[in-house]
Design a protein around this motif. Structure first.
Motif, short mmCIF file in Angstrom:
data_model
loop_
_atom_site.label_atom_id
_atom_site.label_comp_id
_atom_site.label_asym_id
_atom_site.label_seq_id
_atom_site.Cartn_x
_atom_site.Cartn_y
_atom_site.Cartn_z
N ASP A 78 -98.32 -81.13 95.48
CA ASP A 78 -98.32 -82.36 94.68
C ASP A 78 -98.97 -83.51 95.47
O ASP A 78 -99.86 -84.20 94.96
CB ASP A 78 -96.89 -82.71 94.27
N HIS A 137 -102.34 -85.60 94.63
CA HIS A 137 -102.36 -87.07 94.48
C HIS A 137 -103.52 -87.68 95.26
O HIS A 137 -104.20 -88.59 94.78
CB HIS A 137 -101.04 -87.69 94.97
N HIS A 189 -103.43 -84.22 86.47
CA HIS A 189 -102.03 -84.52 86.15
C HIS A 189 -101.77 -84.53 84.65
O HIS A 189 -100.76 -84.00 84.19
CB HIS A 189 -101.65 -85.87 86.76
N HIS A 237 -93.96 -79.14 88.22
CA HIS A 237 -95.11 -80.05 88.22
C HIS A 237 -96.24 -79.55 89.12
O HIS A 237 -97.41 -79.47 88.71
CB HIS A 237 -94.63 -81.44 88.65
N LEU A 258 -100.45 -78.32 88.65
CA LEU A 258 -101.59 -78.92 89.34
C LEU A 258 -102.43 -77.85 90.02
O LEU A 258 -103.66 -77.90 90.02
CB LEU A 258 -101.11 -79.95 90.36
ZN ZN Z 1 -98.05 -85.27 90.98
#
Ligand code: ZN
Ligand code: NZQ
Length: 384
Positions: free
Chosen positions: A191, A195, A264, A278, A282
């Motif tokens: 994650d 980002h 996202h 999550h 991704l």
């Molecule tokens: Zn994220």
């Protein structure tokens, strides 16, 4: 570089034993609501430390905030905040608990139907104050103004942002992450990595400070991530990952540069429909998106390949191919599979996901706004 205005008001209190600072960080005289998830904090000793820090306060607790926190659960917490006249929220947990508390902070004092905050850009003019204890480095929510909430009955995963929901403080003690299962360690690294990519892998605007901060974070995650799995008791590895994840989404590296976020947005629909973590979504979407957008992202893909993956082929097409495959391999090495099929999701999911993207107005994604529904379809087809 593009113009920007930047302020991050969250005090970061970082390191071993820093939970000891908690009582001093909460404004004196606050009526506190401790919020947490499914109970991990009761197994790793964090709950007991927090309860002891709260001994001088009037406090209550609200537990059961789910991973991908549910609107319905959070509205119950918002009712409690109103009824009990709570004036300080203390989420203790991962991104879901902290995001959930941010929504509660806004919903508890929202004059209309709080669903509008998520679905109709309802303006957040007021929010209950909050401060947090982070137990899972991943989302950056501990020092940003973002919150992502899922409505299970309509299978919608939506977000809002407001300067009013930045935590006042965030306690980051890397030792509390020792109890994370490998899957969540890996999720956090993936994650945070994505980002950085969302704010870096766009097009050049002559912003070398942002680029090199971003590249440093990516290299740190590539170096430290696998160590967190192979040497799970190493404090320094945990500390470096925790700080990297915070820096990845506290707003700093995204100032003055274009941002993407299509990975996202498409990923959120996969979670909403199929319940994947999550970070898993991704890992599925990003390699496919890099392939689909390789012309638009060409210069940054080459820079990413050369500077982060240290590739140096003369043939630029091959360099981009290898940049994408190194990224995919990194996710796989972390134990996060990169194709829908790896999670038992068949190709007919593409149509269902497209319907969701359309319903949620995700019609012009990406740094150029050129990821139309048709392009999103092609990305998803490459991710099957
Ligand atoms: Zn994220
Ligand atoms: O619920 P508990 O029992 O606490 O268990 C959690 C949960 O099952 C467990 N966990 C957390 N810390 C632990 C631990 N287990 C053992 N030891 C610990 N120290 O981990 C599980 C997952 O937790 P969760 O909070 O769901 O994970 P994460 O931090 O990855 O947060 C994911 C959520 O954040 C959103 C995601 O969409 C998702 O809803 N995001 C928020 C962002 C933001 N606010 O800026 C940005 C991100 O892109 C992301 O969208």
């Amino acid at each position: 570089m593009l113009n920007f205005s930047y302020q991050n008001p969250t005090r970061i209190v970082f390191g071993k034993d820093q939970l000891s600072q908690l009582a001093k960080l909460i404004p004196a005289g606050s009526k506190v609501l401790l919020l947490y998830g499914g109970g991990s904090i009761k197994h790793n000793g964090v709950y007991d430390q927090v309860v002891s820090a709260l001994s001088g306060f009037d406090w209550q607790e609200f537990s059961g905030i789910e991973p991908n926190p549910s609107f319905e659960t959070l509205m119950r917490a918002a009712d409690l905040v109103r009824e009990q006249k709570i004036d300080f929220l203390l989420p203790v947990g991962g991104g879901s608990v902290i995001d959930g508390a941010k929504f509660v902070a806004a919903a508890a004092v929202y004059p209309g139907d709080a669903w509008d905050i998520l679905a109709n850009r309802g303006k957040v003019a007021n929010a209950v104050a909050l401060g947090c204890v982070l137990t899972l480095p991943a989302t950056g929510t501990e020092s940003n103004g973002n919150s992502v909430v899922t409505r299970y009955d309509t299978q919608q995963k939506l977000s809002f942002s407001s300067p009013l929901v930045y935590p006042l403080f965030a306690i980051l003690d890397p030792t509390v992450t020792f109890s994370l299962p490998p899957r969540q360690v890996a999720n956090g690294v993936v994650d945070a990595f994505v980002h950085v990519i969302e704010q870096y892998l766009t097009y050049p605007v002559n912003a070398p400070v942002q680029d090199r901060f971003a590249e440093g974070l990516l290299q740190t995650l590539i170096e430290q991530g696998p160590k967190a799995l192979s040497q799970p008791d190493d404090y320094d590895v945990r500390a470096n990952i925790m700080w990297a994840a915070t820096m990845a989404l506290n707003g700093l590296i995204g100032q003055g540069v274009p941002q993407d976020w299509a990975t996202h947005m498409i990923g959120h629909e996969i979670t909403a429909l199929y319940g994947l973590d999550h970070a898993q979504t991704l890992a599925i979407v990003l390699p496919a998106l890099m392939q689909q957008q390789r012309a638009q992202k060409r210069e940054k893909l080459l820079q990413f390949g050369r500077r982060v993956w240290q590739l140096n082929h003369q043939d630029e097409e091959r360099l981009i191919d290898d940049t994408i495959s190194h990224t995919r391999t990194f996710f796989e090495q972390m134990g996060v599979p990169t194709r829908l099929a790896d999670y038992g999701i068949a190709a007919d999911a593409v149509d269902k996901l497209m319907a969701k993207l359309e319903a949620n107005g995700m019609l012009k994604l990406g740094e150029h706004g050129d990821i139309s529904l048709e392009i999103s379809r092609q990305i998803l087809q490459k991710a099957v």
